[in-house]
Each structure stands twice: as structure tokens, then as C-alpha cells.
Design a protein around this motif. Structure first.
Motif: not given
Lengths: 469, 199
Positions: A20-22, A144, A146-147, A150, A196-197, A228, B103, B105, B109-110, B113, B162-164, B175
Motif C-alpha cells: 500500500n505504499k509506493p 515539481g 515540492s518534490e 523532498h 503517460t505513466g 516522464r 492527467y 504525470d 503528482s504536483n 503535494k 493510490h492509498p498512499y 510528506e
């Protein structure tokens, strides 16, 4: 079951894996520039956090930088942003290629030049064209702010494993057909969101035969197809490019690295989520006619018509109105008033050589304003050593200092409203090169030919095109 | 970050595909060093003409799209540049939720956040909502914990997240402070891999 290079690199960077986590993915290298980082550093300061690995962070100034008198920044807000980067790098101990540095340039040009970008790495930057670094067989993607914060704080990112897409182009490219044409052809064929993805692995003869500069052009525009990241497995071309560069290991350690890097290649039985196979010999020199990179056609083609129903009629209508074009018109009938050779897509030494060869003693067409903006100070110096600057200048091109320049016109370089620009950059979005500016994406050779003729021409018809290839 | 659980609001419609982040927030507004104050520049070149007057034909300038906090848009919303200024400007303008068939990617994600939910529905569901949203007093309710979206007229759809990310949004967590709890694992990784060395 075998693994693709994408899965191999991914798996080597997992710090934490749980349900349940990336995945918590380790980031080997972060590039920083002035536009998308100030808020990230401010975030660190507000929480009293530090930069975990300043030694795995590298900054440059590129987006806002003037390309004429680079120390004279008229725009106060732009200067404040550059000053903020300088102060942030000093405060947190990050290496910075500033305006005084002989290493300054576009972040996606200098990283590879300095040998910071290496195969097998995970690389991020607050810039969508970070995909460029995939040319070396790394997983490199834009993030972005925020990342950015991070990664500064933790050197990691929480990432769900992307799907994999194998894009194989076989055969030989025709004379005058360049890396830029290959990627524009792919995006025109499959659309701006086919990736995408996914992370794309570019395979097949066409990419194998390419130089590192050409691979960078292709990987750079992965994001214009929605992916990406996109990469090419490292090979002898990669290793010989890297050998001897500033931050690349030397001597025996280099040989050890090469052995490691060789093991990254996808296994024979690797399985991908999607596979596309194309014939490279079918690709023409490309010109974008619309307002996204998927709206592109061969130079021997036409702007689509409503009746063909290739593109949604509302979208076509809006694109043609913005671009001032008529449905069904020949690409070679589009007039060109501006030419921009530069950007993280096409501003490296090979790109400039490709453009210079097209000039062949001719002059820029009357009424056309053409400029060359080398991707870095190093590219500029090398071009000057080779005499390329003189070829451009005597043909009537402006020869500028390095930076992002007219790719997104955050600095004073812009195209006036309603005028057409043949541009070697990556995005033909509305307003990208200036409010109302009409951008046409092309290769450096096609851009140089457009400068000389004042319109798009099929460079396959010229003798020198054969020499260029 | 403000927690989001049950959200109710009126929706604006921007029936365009492939809206790129250069349109959402043009480059001339990326020079600020703050995270706030971008709302007035949202869709600037579409909202305003060369003289700074509102363009009456642009969707967000039309009366039915005023006082809305949910944006319904076409496929591949937020493509192009990674600029986080895009969700900052949407949020600052007043949009907390975006609904679209798909969307880009980085944009997706942005959004997450910044406490914004990028709700992905099927193209036919989005088409239905685009038609319904023009009615005055039409409201949508987004139930993030249950991953559903409904109106007052019997329409209901579910969406994936996603559950996270759901947990982050519902609890409004920071985060980085979560990740810093993995410090030992990160250090262990650094000591057993090439990350031990500097570049």
C-alpha cells in the motif's frame, strides 16, 4: 523472466518496499536551476531542515539568463530569482555554475558535459526535460518544487513503479533526417500522451547508430509524448563520450564502472507493458504546424483538413486560428520570420555543426531574424574554436551567450505576436515563445535552411544535406 | 496542508483537451520566489487580452463559471512543463479539485503535494458532468475516503487514487516528515551502494 534496463535501475534504487505504499526510491543526483527551486529552499528553512547530500546536487543558472549582455538583467524579479539561487547554494553548500562560471549553461546540456550524468543513475530536476539524461541509460525525470524540496531533504522520492514501453525504430534514416525528426514523427503518430505513466526504452538500429547528442534530443522530448522518462541502454558510444569528463571516475575505476554499466542492458527475454516497432526509413524531415508537438507533419506534407478528421475539429480550429494557417496548405508555404537554434533539445555542438553545414556560404533571407544560442559556455567555446560562430555571423545569424533563451522566453528573447518562428526547441504551445508567437518545431538543419529561404524547405533536395548526414 | 475528506462545490467547465501548464500559468509569472499569489495570473493569456481586459469568450470569464471551486477539463490536463506554479495558481484562484479523463504525470503528482485532488473519471462521465454543470445551483460532492463523486440528481461515479496519496490528502500530512522517519533505511542504502561516494 528477464528484466528490462528500466526495471534493473529501478530495483537497484529501492530504499523501502511495503504494501500500500509506493517504493521509496533513492535519487543519485539532483540538478537545480533558479526558477523551480526558491520555494523548495524556503520550505527547508521554514522547517529547519538541511540538504542531505549537497555532494549529489548541482545547480546552474539558465532559464532567466540574458543572452546578449548577461550581467545586465533589467528585470528586477528575474535578478532576485538568480540572487536567491546564489544565496541558497552558498547557505546549503551546493555547487553552482553561475554566470561567471566557464561551466554555465542549460542544466540538461552541462550535466552530461561535466560527466555528472552517468549510466544506471536515478536523476531528477525541477524541469520536465530532465528526461534528456536518459540518453546515458539512466532513469531521469522532471519533478515539481515540492518534490525538489523532498529530494533536498531526504535524497529520495515516493514513486509508484511506472509501466515500461519499448519503442524500437529499425532501418536507416534518409538523408537530411535527424534525431529531432524521429521523435517528432513518433509523437505526431501516437499523440502527446501515448507515454503517460510509462518510461520509454528506445531500441533498434536507429538509436544505436545515433551519437550521444542525438540520443539526448530524442530522450529530451519523451515528455512531449507524455512519458516522464525515456532512455537508451549505454554502449560504446556512451562510454567513449563519458571517458575523461570532469566528474567521471578515472583509470581502473572507470573500467570497473563500464563493466557495471554494460550489465544494465535489458535481458533478451525482458517483457514490456507496451511495444512499438517502426521503420525509420519512412521518416521525413518534420515541421510542427499546430499548438502541441503532436501537431506535426513531414515537410513534404500538408496541414490537415477538417474533412480528414485526424484531429478533433474544435482543436484543429483553435490551432489553425492561433497559428494563422489554413487547412490543407503545404508545409513549404508557411512563411518564417524568426529562426531560433538553441534549447536543451538542440543546442549542443553537433546541432550547431548540423545547422552550420546547411548555410554553405548563403545568407539569412531578407526579413528573417535568426539567432543561435549555444547550450553552454563550453559549447560556445568549442563552436568558436571550430569557426562555426563566423559561419553563422557572416550569414547574418546573431551569435549569443548560453541559456534557455527563446525556448520559453523567460529572458528578453521573444517572438512578436503573429510571427512565425522555426525553432529547434521542444514546445510549440500557445504563447511559449512570446504572447501570440507562432512556433514551428524543427531540427537544426531544417531551421538553418528555413533561415536562408524564409520558409520551410525540404532539405533532402539539397546536395549538402547528403554531406550532413 | 489542509486535510480533505468530504468536499462540496460548484464546478466550472473548460472543455479543452491537452491543456498545458504554459496555458495554466504562463512563463512571465514564474519569476516569483513565493508559493502564493499566482491565482490572478491563472490562464492569463486566455483570460485577458493584450490590454489586460477580460476576454468574454474564455470559459472562466463566463457567468455560469463564477464562484466555482471544481474545474472540469478535457483529457491529458496539465501536460508539458513540470512547473508546480500550475497547481499553485489553480488553488490560489479557488480550485481545490480538478476532474478530467486523464492527467499528465508530473501535474497529477504536483496537485497531490498541494492538497488538490485530481479526480480521473471516464470520458463519458466527464462529458455528462460538463453538460450538467452549466445549470445554476448544480453542485458536486467528492467523498475522498470512499473515492466517490456524486451530484444531487442521482449521478454517482467512483475514482482511483493510490492509498498512499489518499492518506496524505485525507490527513493533510507533511510528506517530508513521514520520509524522515525512514532515515535509517536511507542511511543503510547509502552505505551499501554507490551512493556512499560523492559525485
Amino acid at each position: 523472466m528477464g528484466k528490462s534496463i528500466i526495471e534493473k535501475i529501478w530495483d537497484q534504487h529501492i530504499v523501502n518496499e511495503e504494501e500500500n505504499k509506493p517504493d521509496l526510491l533513492y535519487i543519485d543526483l539532483q540538478y537545480i536551476h533558479e526558477v523551480t527551486s526558491p520555494q523548495a529552499f524556503e520550505g527547508l528553512r521554514l522547517k529547519g531542515r538541511t540538504v542531505r547530500r549537497p555532494d549529489r546536487t548541482f545547480a546552474t543558472m539558465d532559464h532567466n539568463v540574458p543572452t546578449v549582455n548577461r550581467y545586465f538583467i533589467e528585470d528586477d524579479i528575474a535578478r532576485k530569482q538568480l540572487d536567491a539561487l546564489d544565496q541558497n547554494c552558498k547557505e546549503f553548500g551546493i555547487r553552482l555554475a553561475d554566470l561567471d562560471s566557464p561551466e554555465q549553461g542549460i542544466v540538461h546540456v552541462i550535466g552530461p558535459e561535466l560527466g555528472l550524468t552517468q549510466p544506471g543513475m536515478t536523476i531528477v530536476c525541477g524541469d520536465s526535460h530532465t528526461s534528456t539524461h536518459g540518453a546515458f541509460g539512466s532513469i531521469a525525470f522532471g519533478i515539481g518544487t515540492s518534490e525538489v524540496e523532498h529530494v533536498l531533504a531526504t535524497q529520495t522520492l515516493w514513486q509508484t513503479k511506472p509501466k515500461t514501453l519499448k519503442l524500437e525504430v529499425n532501418g536507416q534514416l534518409g538523408h537530411g533526417v535527424k534525431a529531432k525528426d524521429v521523435i517528432l514523427y513518433v509523437i505526431a503518430k501516437f499523440g502527446v500522451d501515448f507515454g503517460t505513466g510509462h518510461i520509454i526504452e528506445y531500441c533498434g538500429e536507429v538509436f544505436r547508430d545515433m551519437s550521444m547528442e542525438e540520443r539526448m534530443t530524442v530522450c529530451n522530448m519523451s515528455i512531449e509524448g507524455g512519458a516522464r522518462a525515456g532512455l537508451v541502454a549505454p554502449d560504446e558510444t556512451t562510454f567513449s563520450y563519458l571517458k575523461g569528463r570532469k566528474y567521471v571516475p578515472k583509470g581502473e575505476e572507470f573500467e570497473r564502472c563500464v563493466q557495471d554499466w554494460k550489465s544494465l542492458s535489458s535481458d533478451q527475454d525482458a517483457v514490456y507493458d507496451q511495444e512499438i516497432i517502426l521503420d525509420g526509413s519512412l521518416i521525413s524531415p518534420m515541421v510542427s504546424w499546430g499548438t502541441n508537438p503532436g501537431m506535426a507533419s513531414g515537410v513534404d506534407g500538408k496541414v490537415p483538413t477538417f474533412a480528414e478528421e485526424i484531429i478533433d475539429s474544435k482543436e484543429l480550429d483553435r490551432a489553425l486560428a492561433y497559428m494563422g494557417l489554413k487547412e490543407g496548405m503545404a508545409i513549404t508555404d508557411i512563411p518564417v520570420q524568426h529562426v531560433f537554434i538553441g534549447s536543451c533539445t538542440n543546442s549542443r555542438i553537433e546541432d550547431l555543426r548540423q545547422a552550420a553545414e546547411m548555410i554553405d556560404g548563403q545568407e539569412v533571407h531578407k526579413g528573417v531574424r535568426a539567432m543561435v544560442v549555444p547550450g553552454s559556455q563550453r559549447v560556445k567555446r568549442q563552436a568558436e574554436e571550430e569557426g562555426l560562430d563566423e559561419i553563422f555571423k557572416s550569414a547574418g545569424f546573431e551569435w549569443r551567450e548560453s541559456g534557455c533563451s527563446m525556448c520559453l522566453s523567460m529572458n528578453p528573447d521573444a517572438v512578436p505576436s503573429g510571427e512565425h518562428c522555426a525553432s529547434t526547441s521542444n514546445r510549440n504551445f500557445e504563447g511559449r515563445q512570446g504572447a501570440g508567437a507562432r512556433t514551428h518545431l524543427v531540427s537544426p538543419a531544417m531551421a538553418a535552411a528555413a533561415a536562408i529561404h524564409g520558409k520551410f524547405v525540404d532539405i533532402r533536395k539539397f546536395k549538402q544535406a547528403e554531406q550532413v548526414h | 496542508m489542509e486535510p480533505i475528506t468530504l468536499y462540496k462545490g460548484r464546478a466550472a467547465v473548460l472543455d479543452r483537451n491537452n491543456v498545458d501548464t504554459d496555458q495554466i500559468i504562463p512563463k512571465q509569472f514564474l519569476k516569483r520566489i513565493e508559493r502564493s499569489g499566482f491565482g490572478e495570473f491563472l490562464f492569463y493569456n486566455w483570460r485577458f487580452d493584450e490590454e489586460g481586459k477580460k476576454r468574454p469568450d474564455f470559459e472562466l470569464n463566463q457567468p455560469q463559471n463564477q464562484n466555482t471551486s471544481i474545474l472540469i477539463a478535457g483529457e491529458n490536463f496539465g501536460c508539458g512543463s513540470s512547473r508546480e506554479h500550475a497547481p499553485w495558481s489553480l488553488k490560489d484562484y479557488g480550485f481545490d479539485i480538478v476532474i478530467a479523463p486523464s492527467y499528465a504525470d508530473i501535474f497529477k503528482s504536483n496537485c497531490m503535494k498541494n492538497g488538490m485532488v485530481p479526480v480521473a473519471l471516464t470520458p463519458s462521465e466527464v462529458k455528462h458532468l460538463m453538460e450538467a454543470a452549466s445549470a445554476p445551483d448544480y453542485e458536486l460532492t467528492i467523498d475522498l475516503p470512499n473515492q466517490t463523486l456524486r451530484d444531487d440528481q442521482g449521478f454517482e461515479a467512483s475514482f482511483e487514487i493510490h492509498p498512499y496519496w489518499k492518506e496524505m490528502l485525507v490527513k493533510g500530512w507533511d510528506e517530508i516528515s513521514i520520509t524522515l522517519q525512514y532515515d535509517k533505511a536511507i542511511s543503510a542504502f547509502e552505505s551499501r551502494t554507490k551512493a556512499a561516494s560523492t559525485i
